[in-house]
Design a protein around this motif. Structure first.
Motif, PDB file in Angstrom:
ATOM      1  N   ASN A  54       0.786  -1.357   0.105  1.00 29.66           N
ATOM      2  CA  ASN A  54      -0.001  -0.048  -0.077  1.00 29.66           C
ATOM      3  C   ASN A  54       1.016   1.149   0.231  1.00 29.66           C
ATOM      4  N   GLN A  55       0.763   2.133  -1.178  1.00 33.51           N
ATOM      5  CA  GLN A  55       1.496   3.197  -1.137  1.00 33.51           C
ATOM      6  C   GLN A  55       1.287   4.200   0.014  1.00 33.51           C
ATOM      7  N   ASP A  56       0.020   4.285   0.597  1.00 31.62           N
ATOM      8  CA  ASP A  56      -0.102   5.106   1.688  1.00 31.62           C
ATOM      9  C   ASP A  56       0.219   4.716   3.178  1.00 31.62           C
ATOM     10  N   LEU A  57       0.674   3.386   3.083  1.00 30.40           N
ATOM     11  CA  LEU A  57       1.165   2.965   4.561  1.00 30.40           C
ATOM     12  C   LEU A  57       2.171   3.957   5.004  1.00 30.40           C
ATOM     13  N   HIS A  58       1.758   4.406   6.264  1.00 29.07           N
ATOM     14  CA  HIS A  58       2.695   5.083   6.952  1.00 29.07           C
ATOM     15  C   HIS A  58       2.653   4.914   8.556  1.00 29.07           C
ATOM     16  N   ALA A  59       3.672   5.705   9.229  1.00 23.87           N
ATOM     17  CA  ALA A  59       3.535   4.974  10.725  1.00 23.87           C
ATOM     18  C   ALA A  59       2.275   5.339  11.550  1.00 23.87           C
ATOM     19  N   SER A  60       1.434   6.199  11.139  1.00 18.91           N
ATOM     20  CA  SER A  60       0.126   6.585  11.996  1.00 18.91           C
ATOM     21  C   SER A  60      -0.560   5.165  11.721  1.00 18.91           C
ATOM     22  N   MET A  61      -0.659   4.376  10.698  1.00 15.86           N
ATOM     23  CA  MET A  61      -1.488   3.482  10.430  1.00 15.86           C
ATOM     24  C   MET A  61      -0.936   2.375  11.553  1.00 15.86           C
ATOM     25  N   LEU A  62       0.260   2.214  11.687  1.00 13.77           N
ATOM     26  CA  LEU A  62       0.979   1.259  12.337  1.00 13.77           C
ATOM     27  C   LEU A  62       0.547   1.498  14.120  1.00 13.77           C
ATOM     28  N   GLU A  63       0.224   2.901  14.265  1.00 16.25           N
ATOM     29  CA  GLU A  63       0.224   3.218  15.539  1.00 16.25           C
ATOM     30  C   GLU A  63      -1.276   3.073  16.149  1.00 16.25           C
ATOM     31  N   ARG A  64      -2.266   3.112  14.811  1.00 18.76           N
ATOM     32  CA  ARG A  64      -3.569   2.612  15.185  1.00 18.76           C
ATOM     33  C   ARG A  64      -3.514   1.063  15.276  1.00 18.76           C
ATOM     34  N   GLN A  65      -2.938   0.261  14.390  1.00 15.69           N
ATOM     35  CA  GLN A  65      -3.076  -1.074  14.355  1.00 15.69           C
ATOM     36  C   GLN A  65      -2.801  -1.646  15.776  1.00 15.69           C
TER      37      GLN A  65
ATOM     38  N   ALA B  62      12.480  -0.037   4.752  1.00 13.79           N
ATOM     39  CA  ALA B  62      13.452  -1.251   4.715  1.00 13.79           C
ATOM     40  C   ALA B  62      12.776  -2.488   4.296  1.00 13.79           C
ATOM     41  N   TYR B  63      11.509  -2.725   5.105  1.00 12.41           N
ATOM     42  CA  TYR B  63      10.927  -3.535   4.858  1.00 12.41           C
ATOM     43  C   TYR B  63      10.373  -3.858   3.269  1.00 12.41           C
ATOM     44  N   ARG B  64       9.917  -2.619   2.782  1.00 17.91           N
ATOM     45  CA  ARG B  64       9.440  -2.830   1.237  1.00 17.91           C
ATOM     46  C   ARG B  64      10.561  -3.149   0.531  1.00 17.91           C
ATOM     47  N   LEU B  65      11.933  -2.699   0.897  1.00 18.13           N
ATOM     48  CA  LEU B  65      13.063  -3.024  -0.124  1.00 18.13           C
ATOM     49  C   LEU B  65      13.540  -4.268  -0.101  1.00 18.13           C
ATOM     50  N   SER B  66      13.353  -5.097   1.217  1.00 21.94           N
ATOM     51  CA  SER B  66      13.666  -6.334   1.246  1.00 21.94           C
ATOM     52  C   SER B  66      12.670  -7.225   0.387  1.00 21.94           C
ATOM     53  N   ARG B  67      11.310  -6.820   0.349  1.00 21.98           N
ATOM     54  CA  ARG B  67      10.449  -7.835  -0.377  1.00 21.98           C
ATOM     55  C   ARG B  67      10.743  -7.526  -1.891  1.00 21.98           C
ATOM     56  N   ALA B  68      11.173  -6.224  -2.208  1.00 19.94           N
ATOM     57  CA  ALA B  68      11.667  -5.795  -3.566  1.00 19.94           C
ATOM     58  C   ALA B  68      12.838  -6.707  -3.965  1.00 19.94           C
ATOM     59  N   LYS B  69      13.793  -6.828  -3.044  1.00 17.60           N
ATOM     60  CA  LYS B  69      14.951  -7.901  -3.469  1.00 17.60           C
ATOM     61  C   LYS B  69      14.384  -9.116  -3.707  1.00 17.60           C
TER      62      LYS B  69
ATOM     63  N   SER C 183      13.245   3.546  13.198  1.00 16.26           N
ATOM     64  CA  SER C 183      11.968   4.159  13.577  1.00 16.26           C
ATOM     65  C   SER C 183      10.874   3.582  12.699  1.00 16.26           C
ATOM     66  N   PRO C 184       9.839   3.701  13.028  1.00 22.91           N
ATOM     67  CA  PRO C 184       8.423   3.353  12.167  1.00 22.91           C
ATOM     68  C   PRO C 184       8.621   3.443  10.551  1.00 22.91           C
ATOM     69  N   ASN C 185       8.811   4.789  10.150  1.00 26.42           N
ATOM     70  CA  ASN C 185       8.846   5.207   8.863  1.00 26.42           C
ATOM     71  C   ASN C 185      10.309   4.483   8.094  1.00 26.42           C
ATOM     72  N   SER C 186      11.324   4.355   8.895  1.00 26.32           N
ATOM     73  CA  SER C 186      12.572   3.626   8.367  1.00 26.32           C
ATOM     74  C   SER C 186      12.173   2.164   8.239  1.00 26.32           C
ATOM     75  N   PHE C 187      11.717   1.566   9.113  1.00 24.59           N
ATOM     76  CA  PHE C 187      11.118   0.033   9.080  1.00 24.59           C
ATOM     77  C   PHE C 187      10.412  -0.102   7.981  1.00 24.59           C
ATOM     78  N   ILE C 188       9.425   0.735   7.642  1.00 24.24           N
ATOM     79  CA  ILE C 188       8.531   0.555   6.335  1.00 24.24           C
ATOM     80  C   ILE C 188       9.210   0.314   5.199  1.00 24.24           C
TER      81      ILE C 188
END
Length: 366
Positions: free
Chosen positions: A278-289, A315-322, A308-313
């Motif tokens: 989801n392109q709109d995924l950001h830290a505030s969505m993790l906070e609510r979840q 990094a996670y996307r890049l690992s899946r891209a790999k 940080s939450p945004n850095s993790f998001i």
């Protein structure tokens, strides 16, 4: 914390194997009651089982037995720490005499899962022969120590692997040995490389069970978020100390995570696996979840993951891209958009910064 010995008066026909099974159930749930079970022994003549616990108070020990298997102790006494050595020696003697192997009970065998990976943003900027040397050394150590510690390799990659062991102590000892012997290999290359390890444990009926798959997933997740350490669950640490009696894990190479941290990590990774594209995924969505405030989730993730939450998001996307690039699931532009990046050029820039190689060159590597 204080130490307690409890006693259980049992039926005349209670076999030793039943006591061992009850002991396993205690180990599975002891963290919920802030207890640590150090061992047990069974007087077969008088049909009395004795258990040794470290716990905040006697009510914690009683609740553990009562709510787990309705086996309320007949007596609970607090004991002086000087008595512990004597009790542990009795347990060792009992084990040698009776040969009750609690790790091989047919109904609920103990399986320990270890996930390893070599991580670095300099890995793919290295010369091909240096990367080949790393792969060769990693494979050699993996094969040697999995054989020595009687582990089974269930998956092996160039820079990652997953293994199972019949005991926690074998997995922990193997991880420590791998860490120790792989460090000189890294230092000779003068690169910022890390051997990351995650270890989890489960009790199950067969390797196809849901419990096993969840334990494998947890070990991989611990390995993923580990910051160049051996990351283990608190259950692994407790089981290791139960198997090794008085041996205590020392040093800073091993870090254990609490059940609360495991729950946090599980919720976080489950959510990321579902919405990472989801392109709109950001830290505030993790906070609510996760039901955390902005400051709470930031502190929690920095402490547990080091990001940080945004850095993790990102990094996670890049690992899946790999993974997608390696499996050739589309071209660079398609993968950029599929992994939630707004443009291929921004994706390429982030990918090179994270892994030290352009996505197009990485795809050619495989």
């Amino acid at each position: 914390m204080p130490y307690f010995i409890d006693s259980h008066e049992l039926n005349g026909d209670t076999p030793s194997i039943t006591i061992a099974e009850k002991h396993l159930r205690d180990l599975q749930t002891q963290d919920r009651y802030n207890c640590r079970k150090l061992g047990y022994c069974f007087d077969e003549i008088r049909k009395i089982a004795f258990c040794l616990f470290e716990a905040p108070d006697r009510s914690c020990v009683e609740q553990l037995h009562k709510e787990e298997h309705a086996n309320v102790p007949n007596h609970i006494i607090e004991v002086d720490s000087r008595i512990i050595d004597f009790f542990l020696k009795q347990i060792e003697k009992e084990t040698e005499t009776k040969k009750v192997d609690i790790g091989s009970i047919a109904t609920r065998p103990l399986i320990t899962i270890m996930a390893l990976s070599i991580e670095s943003n300099e890995l793919y900027s290295m010369a091909a022969n240096d990367r080949g040397a790393i792969q060769k050394n990693f494979k050699s150590l993996l094969v040697e120590y999995s054989d020595h510690f009687k582990g089974t390799i269930i998956k092996r990659d160039h820079y990652a692997s997953q293994l199972t062991f019949d005991s926690v102590s074998a997995a922990v000892d193997c991880a420590l040995k791998m860490h120790k012997d792989f460090t000189p290999v890294i230092k000779t290359l003068e690169q910022q490389l890390f051997l990351k390890v995650g270890i989890s444990v489960c009790f199950l009926s067969n390797n196809d069970s849901k419990e096993f798959q969840q334990a494998v997933k947890l070990a991989k997740r611990l390995c993923y978020v580990s910051t160049s350490k051996i990351l283990i669950t608190l259950e692994v640490r407790n089981q290791f100390q139960n198997e090794s009696m008085k041996v205590v894990i020392k040093g800073n190479r091993i870090k254990s995570v609490s059940p609360d941290d495991v729950r946090f990590l599980t919720e976080l990774m489950d959510y990321m696996e579902k919405y990472w594209q989801n392109q709109d995924l950001h830290a505030s969505m993790l906070e609510r979840q996760l039901g955390c405030s902005k400051s709470q989730i930031y502190r929690k993730m920095k402490m547990l993951i080091g990001q940080s939450p945004n850095s993790f998001i990102k990094a996670y996307r890049l690992s899946r891209a790999k993974e997608l690039l390696r499996n050739k699931n589309g071209n660079i532009s398609e993968i950029a958009f599929d992994t939630g990046f707004s443009s291929p050029s921004y994706f390429s820039k982030c990918f090179q910064k994270e892994f030290g190689i352009k996505p197009s060159y990485y795809q050619l590597e495989f």
